[in-house]
Design an enzyme around this catalytic site. Sequence first.
Site, PDB file in Angstrom:
ATOM      1  CG  HIS A 155      -4.971  60.195  24.297  1.00 56.07           C
ATOM      2  ND1 HIS A 155      -4.582  61.391  23.726  1.00 56.07           N
ATOM      3  CD2 HIS A 155      -5.625  59.517  23.319  1.00 56.07           C
ATOM      4  CE1 HIS A 155      -5.023  61.434  22.480  1.00 56.07           C
ATOM      5  NE2 HIS A 155      -5.646  60.304  22.201  1.00 56.07           N
ATOM      6  CB  SER A 276      14.147  52.331  50.483  1.00 52.38           C
ATOM      7  OG  SER A 276      14.235  53.335  51.480  1.00 52.38           O
ATOM      8  CE  LYS A 282      10.314  53.234  47.833  1.00 54.75           C
ATOM      9  NZ  LYS A 282       9.472  53.763  46.775  1.00 54.75           N
ATOM     10  CD  GLU A 289      13.263  54.199  39.341  1.00 51.48           C
ATOM     11  OE1 GLU A 289      13.094  55.319  39.826  1.00 51.48           O
ATOM     12  OE2 GLU A 289      13.433  53.179  40.030  1.00 51.48           O
TER      13      GLU A 289
END
Length: 457
Positions: A155, A276, A282, A289
């Site tokens: 969970h 970025s 970043k 992804e």
Amino acid sequence: MKLWGGRFENQTEKAAFDFQSSIHVDRRLYREDILGSIAHAKTLNRCGVLTEDETSKVEKALNELLQDIEDGKVQIGMDHEDIHTFVESTLTERIGDLGKKIHTGRSRNDQVATDFRLYLGREVDNIVALLKKLEETLLKLAESNLDTIISGYTHMQKAQPLTLGHYFMAYFEMFRRDIERLMDAKKRIMIMPLGSGALAGTTFDLDREYTCSLLGFNDITYNSLDGVSDRDFTIELVSGLSIIMMHLSRFCEELILWSTSEFSYVEMDDGYSTGSSIMPQKKNPDMAELIRGKTGRVYGSNMTLLTMMKSLPLAYNKDMQEDKEAVFDAIDTVKACLEVFDGMIRTMRFNRDRMYEASEDGYTNATDLADYLVRKGVPFRETHEISGQIVQYGIKEKKKLSELTLDELKGFSELIDEDIYGEISVETCVSKRNLIGGPSREAVMKSTQRGKDFLKK
Ligand code: ARG
């Protein structure tokens, strides 16, 4: 260029011709179309349609065409309707009227199914090779992390301590099944439809078993209607590819989470990260992804194929031409994802201290405290209750179980002794789970050994 002008009075509208032509997609099948045509020519020779001399001329010309395409000397022209038209008409340009005999006893319907199956058989091998490479990487990562303690989750809440090696071996198992699934699908891919003709076979006495052995198929199809209209094999393959993507997407999701500053379990190498354009600090796990995102594309292809085939009456229908684009895209996507994913995890760095600290938080050893009392004779349901009460007390006191004093612990059960501290260390939690399939060092070493044996065969 088309192969079917005779019964038509007027020309095809350009827009209509372009719309139905598939050369921009099926040009990939040039090699299979040529090899299939050579095998067909040899079979035509066996049943007396082509002489020995004609057969060797056809074979020579087709081999030269293959070489010319591979050397870039011949471009596959987009003005042809499909790859079959291109190969046949180029052959006829090169050897004259003899080329016009090659389509005897054959239809593009059995031809395309044959080409496609041959091509996919090869691609299955390529994908399996990439999966095996990934499995090797996972084995190495598992072996170098047999003692790296990490919390396991259910969970998405901390559950019980594990090792990172055990974690990697979980994914090893998934990709092992993926390999088996593809190898199994290949058995049904490598079946030869040639000889099915358009739908009803042919009046020529083709020795289909001979063609089959020339092309390296496992067997032939046994119903001409089914032979030209079956696309189950594409659905099976792309389902297998979808499952691979599903596995990759789970793994990626986990690694994306683990690279957050909140987790900080892993850091991707600069070579597999991007920045970025506005936020200078970043470093994003873009590869993971994108792989996660591309999963949708492969599922999409799977749905395309299922829907394309739904309710199609026998036998060949032009709808089925849509199969190749979906399958090719799924194959390209899976190959690219496997390749990048492997590089990404090979170069990833682990923050083992952080993993260890986190495994000690969140009362991941509460089950072990309950098990300790079971060994002292208390039924598990009761020890579960006692351990739960100790956890509740620990939360209130802001203390881990290992930070509670013996007096505090004894307040919950007289049976708890000094040895409890050793018994509930995260190291013990892992090492005591030593059964087959468990996370202990020896158990994981047994699974890496089993993994190596699998990859050897
Ligand atoms: N390009 C077609 C396909 O991919 C080949 C078969 C065409 N057959 C036909 N009768 N039009 O499905």
